[in-house]
Design an enzyme around this catalytic site. Structure first.
Site, PDB file in Angstrom:
ATOM      1  N   TYR A  32      31.613  -1.352  87.164  1.00 29.85           N
ATOM      2  CA  TYR A  32      30.913  -0.720  88.275  1.00 29.85           C
ATOM      3  C   TYR A  32      31.350   0.730  88.427  1.00 29.85           C
ATOM      4  O   TYR A  32      32.325   1.175  87.797  1.00 29.85           O
ATOM      5  CB  TYR A  32      31.151  -1.493  89.581  1.00 29.85           C
ATOM      6  CG  TYR A  32      32.526  -1.328  90.183  1.00 29.85           C
ATOM      7  CD1 TYR A  32      33.639  -1.927  89.611  1.00 29.85           C
ATOM      8  CD2 TYR A  32      32.731  -0.546  91.329  1.00 29.85           C
ATOM      9  CE1 TYR A  32      34.908  -1.772  90.166  1.00 29.85           C
ATOM     10  CE2 TYR A  32      33.982  -0.388  91.887  1.00 29.85           C
ATOM     11  CZ  TYR A  32      35.072  -1.002  91.306  1.00 29.85           C
ATOM     12  OH  TYR A  32      36.320  -0.835  91.854  1.00 29.85           O
ATOM     13  N   ARG A  51      32.384   8.195  82.753  1.00 26.52           N
ATOM     14  CA  ARG A  51      33.374   7.114  82.888  1.00 26.52           C
ATOM     15  C   ARG A  51      32.673   5.756  82.740  1.00 26.52           C
ATOM     16  O   ARG A  51      33.209   4.838  82.122  1.00 26.52           O
ATOM     17  CB  ARG A  51      34.095   7.203  84.238  1.00 26.52           C
ATOM     18  CG  ARG A  51      35.145   6.093  84.393  1.00 26.52           C
ATOM     19  CD  ARG A  51      36.018   6.271  85.617  1.00 26.52           C
ATOM     20  NE  ARG A  51      35.263   6.112  86.858  1.00 26.52           N
ATOM     21  CZ  ARG A  51      35.779   6.285  88.068  1.00 26.52           C
ATOM     22  NH1 ARG A  51      37.055   6.648  88.194  1.00 26.52           N
ATOM     23  NH2 ARG A  51      35.048   6.116  89.143  1.00 26.52           N
ATOM     24  N   HIS A 102      32.360 -18.403  77.106  1.00 27.63           N
ATOM     25  CA  HIS A 102      33.078 -17.126  77.155  1.00 27.63           C
ATOM     26  C   HIS A 102      32.490 -16.101  76.187  1.00 27.63           C
ATOM     27  O   HIS A 102      32.400 -14.929  76.489  1.00 27.63           O
ATOM     28  CB  HIS A 102      34.561 -17.328  76.820  1.00 27.63           C
ATOM     29  CG  HIS A 102      35.336 -17.975  77.924  1.00 27.63           C
ATOM     30  ND1 HIS A 102      35.004 -19.198  78.451  1.00 27.63           N
ATOM     31  CD2 HIS A 102      36.438 -17.569  78.595  1.00 27.63           C
ATOM     32  CE1 HIS A 102      35.858 -19.515  79.403  1.00 27.63           C
ATOM     33  NE2 HIS A 102      36.736 -18.543  79.519  1.00 27.63           N
ATOM     34  N   LYS A 147      37.007   0.011  84.895  1.00 21.24           N
ATOM     35  CA  LYS A 147      36.556  -0.220  86.270  1.00 21.24           C
ATOM     36  C   LYS A 147      35.772  -1.524  86.283  1.00 21.24           C
ATOM     37  O   LYS A 147      34.532  -1.554  86.372  1.00 21.24           O
ATOM     38  CB  LYS A 147      35.718   0.980  86.752  1.00 21.24           C
ATOM     39  CG  LYS A 147      35.728   1.128  88.266  1.00 21.24           C
ATOM     40  CD  LYS A 147      35.258   2.510  88.676  1.00 21.24           C
ATOM     41  CE  LYS A 147      34.968   2.615  90.159  1.00 21.24           C
ATOM     42  NZ  LYS A 147      36.077   2.382  91.061  1.00 21.24           N
ATOM     43  N   GLU A 179      49.367   3.134  90.589  1.00 19.75           N
ATOM     44  CA  GLU A 179      48.310   3.681  91.450  1.00 19.75           C
ATOM     45  C   GLU A 179      48.269   2.862  92.728  1.00 19.75           C
ATOM     46  O   GLU A 179      49.191   2.096  93.013  1.00 19.75           O
ATOM     47  CB  GLU A 179      46.961   3.665  90.715  1.00 19.75           C
ATOM     48  CG  GLU A 179      46.513   2.290  90.284  1.00 19.75           C
ATOM     49  CD  GLU A 179      45.158   2.292  89.568  1.00 19.75           C
ATOM     50  OE1 GLU A 179      44.371   3.232  89.743  1.00 19.75           O
ATOM     51  OE2 GLU A 179      44.880   1.308  88.857  1.00 19.75           O
ATOM     52  N   LEU A 203      43.399   3.432  86.767  1.00 19.91           N
ATOM     53  CA  LEU A 203      42.027   3.887  86.635  1.00 19.91           C
ATOM     54  C   LEU A 203      42.022   5.418  86.540  1.00 19.91           C
ATOM     55  O   LEU A 203      42.678   6.077  87.359  1.00 19.91           O
ATOM     56  CB  LEU A 203      41.198   3.448  87.847  1.00 19.91           C
ATOM     57  CG  LEU A 203      39.719   3.716  87.655  1.00 19.91           C
ATOM     58  CD1 LEU A 203      39.097   2.598  86.835  1.00 19.91           C
ATOM     59  CD2 LEU A 203      39.006   3.835  88.981  1.00 19.91           C
TER      60      LEU A 203
HETATM   61  N1  PMP Z   1      42.277   3.341  91.276  1.00 20.84           N
HETATM   62  C1  PMP Z   1      41.622   2.223  91.670  1.00 20.84           C
HETATM   63  C2  PMP Z   1      42.230   0.888  91.383  1.00 20.84           C
HETATM   64  C3  PMP Z   1      40.378   2.330  92.330  1.00 20.84           C
HETATM   65  O1  PMP Z   1      39.711   1.222  92.715  1.00 20.84           O
HETATM   66  C4  PMP Z   1      39.849   3.621  92.599  1.00 20.84           C
HETATM   67  C5  PMP Z   1      38.517   3.788  93.257  1.00 20.84           C
HETATM   68  N2  PMP Z   1      38.365   3.121  94.467  1.00 20.84           N
HETATM   69  C6  PMP Z   1      40.587   4.746  92.208  1.00 20.84           C
HETATM   70  C7  PMP Z   1      41.784   4.565  91.522  1.00 20.84           C
HETATM   71  C8  PMP Z   1      40.081   6.140  92.468  1.00 20.84           C
HETATM   72  O2  PMP Z   1      39.036   6.460  91.602  1.00 20.84           O
HETATM   73  P1  PMP Z   1      37.916   7.535  91.996  1.00 20.84           P
HETATM   74  O3  PMP Z   1      38.637   8.782  92.372  1.00 20.84           O
HETATM   75  O4  PMP Z   1      37.108   7.681  90.771  1.00 20.84           O
HETATM   76  O5  PMP Z   1      37.175   6.957  93.153  1.00 20.84           O
END
Ligand code: PMP
Length: 285
Positions: A32, A51, A102, A147, A179, A203
């Site tokens: 997504y 991305r 699967h 993602k 993160e 991410l």
């Molecule tokens: N890390 C994770 C796990 C996320 O879900 C997100 C987005 N919600 C981010 C980082 C930040 O990504 P972005 O700046 O592209 O929204």
């Protein structure tokens, strides 16, 4: 009435139905994107689409549309709502199969779903006072760079924060910052911006890139490297970043103040740069 897009058609959200044999439903087999929209203009759309392509490549699913088609589709869903500022959600799954197996279907027909919501931005109070976070061990899989719609671990980790009245969960893997449960994390120590290097453990945030670009433009020293949990507990400032929250100061971690326990000067500067940059992008400068 909320209009969504599903597999070639725009329709009221109540009418959008996905078969139970969809692999997104059965396996979480899909990816997504969330794209912020200001004054009906998508922000960093090309980067989000790139991305998304990288994610589709990573899960070996052919992209059902090219960049132009995506741009048109996203433009249409934006036009279909009354909100000026929105967050557009795009989901692509490996589609419906006749059996629950699967292994990939021989000829997958991806399910494509788009919806848009009013962009809920952080409150003035959150910006002025900062937000609280807790920490947890990062127990997710080793492809956090994808993602993926399989968000169970993120959901459970984020709920830990909600259960304790906090906004975000800051994650550490083997004692190293990765993160947040739904954001990237930056720190400031002695005037230097610290952040983990992009890897399969986090991410690659679109906002993460914006923050680093703004730091470079404005001469804020930065280091992309492993940041240990001990370091994080002794930084001057801690920020979370994401497309919908932009940049937000974390002023308390696990009940202990971060730095002075209030939003720091580097955050205030970065937030200001972000707003100026955003306005310039929106004016197509
Ligand atoms: N890390 C994770 C796990 C996320 O879900 C997100 C987005 N919600 C981010 C980082 C930040 O990504 P972005 O700046 O592209 O929204």
């Amino acid at each position: 009435m909320t209009t969504v897009y599903l597999n070639g058609e725009f329709m009221p959200i109540e009418d959008a139905k996905v078969p139970v044999m969809d692999r997104g439903f059965l396996f979480g087999d899909g990816i997504y994107e969330v794209i912020p929209v200001y004054s009906r203009q998508p922000f960093r759309l090309r980067e989000h689409l790139r991305r998304m392509q990288a994610n589709l490549d990573a899960i070996r699913l052919p992209n059902p549309h090219d960049e132009t088609q995506w741009t048109i589709l996203i433009g249409k869903i934006i036009a279909a709502t009354m909100f000026e500022d929105q967050s557009v959600y795009v989901q692509i799954t490996r589609g419906v199969d006749s059996r629950r197996s699967h292994a990939f279907p021989k000829q997958p027909k991806p399910t494509v779903f788009l919806m848009t919501e009013h962009l809920t931005v952080p409150s003035q109070q959150q910006r002025a006072q900062g937000i609280t976070a807790i920490s947890a061990i990062d127990n997710r899989w080793l492809r956090c760079d994808i993602k993926s719609i399989s968000l169970l671990a993120n959901v459970l980790l984020r709920q830990l924060a909600v259960d304790t009245g906090s906004i975000e969960t800051v994650l550490f893997r083997d004692g190293i910052l990765t993160e947040g449960a739904a954001s990237n994390i930056f720190a400031i120590k002695d005037g230097v911006l610290l952040a983990p290097k992009k890897s399969h453990l986090m991410l690659p945030g679109i906002t993460y890139d914006v923050i680093l670009e703004l730091a470079a433009t404005h001469g804020l020293a930065r280091q992309l490297r492993d940041v240990s949990e001990t370091e994080v507990r002794n930084v001057d400032e801690l920020w979370m970043t994401s497309s919908t929250k932009e940049v937000l100061p974390i002023v308390s971690l696990d009940g202990r103040p971060v730095g002075g326990g209030k939003p720091g000067p580097a955050y205030t500067a970065m937030y200001g740069w972000y707003q100026v940059f955003k306005q310039a992008v929106m004016r197509n400068e």
